[in-house]
Design an enzyme around this catalytic site. Structure first.
Site, short mmCIF file in Angstrom:
data_model
loop_
_atom_site.label_atom_id
_atom_site.label_comp_id
_atom_site.label_asym_id
_atom_site.label_seq_id
_atom_site.Cartn_x
_atom_site.Cartn_y
_atom_site.Cartn_z
CE LYS A 11 -12.06 -7.34 5.22
NZ LYS A 11 -11.86 -6.52 3.86
CB SER A 29 -4.26 -6.58 5.07
OG SER A 29 -4.03 -5.76 4.08
CG HIS A 89 -2.19 -1.00 1.45
ND1 HIS A 89 -2.17 -2.07 3.01
CD2 HIS A 89 -3.17 -1.95 0.68
CE1 HIS A 89 -3.21 -2.47 2.64
NE2 HIS A 89 -3.33 -2.27 1.07
NE ARG A 138 -3.01 -7.55 -4.09
CZ ARG A 138 -3.91 -8.07 -3.87
NH1 ARG A 138 -3.82 -8.71 -2.93
NH2 ARG A 138 -5.09 -8.02 -3.89
#
Ligand code: COA
Length: 164
Positions: free
Chosen positions: A42, A130, A18, A91
């Site tokens: 979440k 993450s 990030h 990515r």
């Protein structure tokens, strides 16, 4: 005219992947807002407040970067704040399908013609997410070099607290 960009995400936690996108985007735009998305459904390791603090600490060297948070529709936030661009990191090729879908949906919802700008992630970080960082750290793996120092410290503290 000031070019204002947004980089939004869960950032639970912010990684060096990030940060690489943030540093590059901050040099492309007059200002860059990092916004932590509040999603009560979440389960997260870090609270929104902690994620905001982490983002502030990790980007303190970048003078045109500010940190915010929002909940709800990204397009509403973009329309309210008047951003010209939404930055996203790519990515792997798999990311592209999701990004295209989101960019095309958002293009319908943006009222001021904001653009989605995709930056290719530095290959050094293309395998990071993450969740993977959290999984490896929780199981005792070394994540140094993959997250900023302040994240490393905070994950270690959290894991120590949890093991008490
Ligand atoms: N380096 C390292 N990791 C990266 C990365 C990079 N350059 N880019 C993405 N990732 C990781 C993220 O950490 C995340 O990992 P995780 O799933 O383990 O948490 C994963 O890749 C997916 O990233 P991303 O697609 O950015 O998800 P996100 O949850 O961080 O952010 C939102 C997505 C919040 C921007 C999007 O869901 C959104 O806009 N939500 C608001 C609601 C809305 O408007 N919905 C309609 C959209 S059209």
């Amino acid at each position: 005219m000031d070019r204002k960009a947004l980089y939004a995400g869960s950032f639970d936690p912010l990684t060096n992947g990030h940060l690489n996108i943030i540093e590059r985007a901050s040099s492309l735009f007059d200002s860059l807002t990092i916004a932590v998305v509040v999603n009560p459904n979440k389960k997260s390791l870090f609270s929104v407040e902690e994620r905001v603090e982490i983002a502030k600490e990790a980007t303190s060297h970048l003078k045109n970067v500010r940190i915010d948070q929002f909940s709800g529709l990204l397009a509403d936030y973009v329309n309210d704040e008047g951003f010209n661009a939404v930055v996203r990191g790519l990515r792997v090729t798999n990311d592209f399908d999701n990004e295209l879908q989101m960019a095309q949906m958002n293009a319908l919802l943006f009222k001021n013609g904001a653009e989605t700008v995709l930056l290719m992630t530095d290959p050094k970080y293309s395998f990071i997410s993450s969740s993977l960082i959290k999984e490896v750290a929780t199981l005792g793996g070394d994540i140094s070099g993959l997250v900023p120092e302040c994240v490393l410290r905070r994950i270690e503290n959290k894991l120590q607290e949890e093991s008490k």
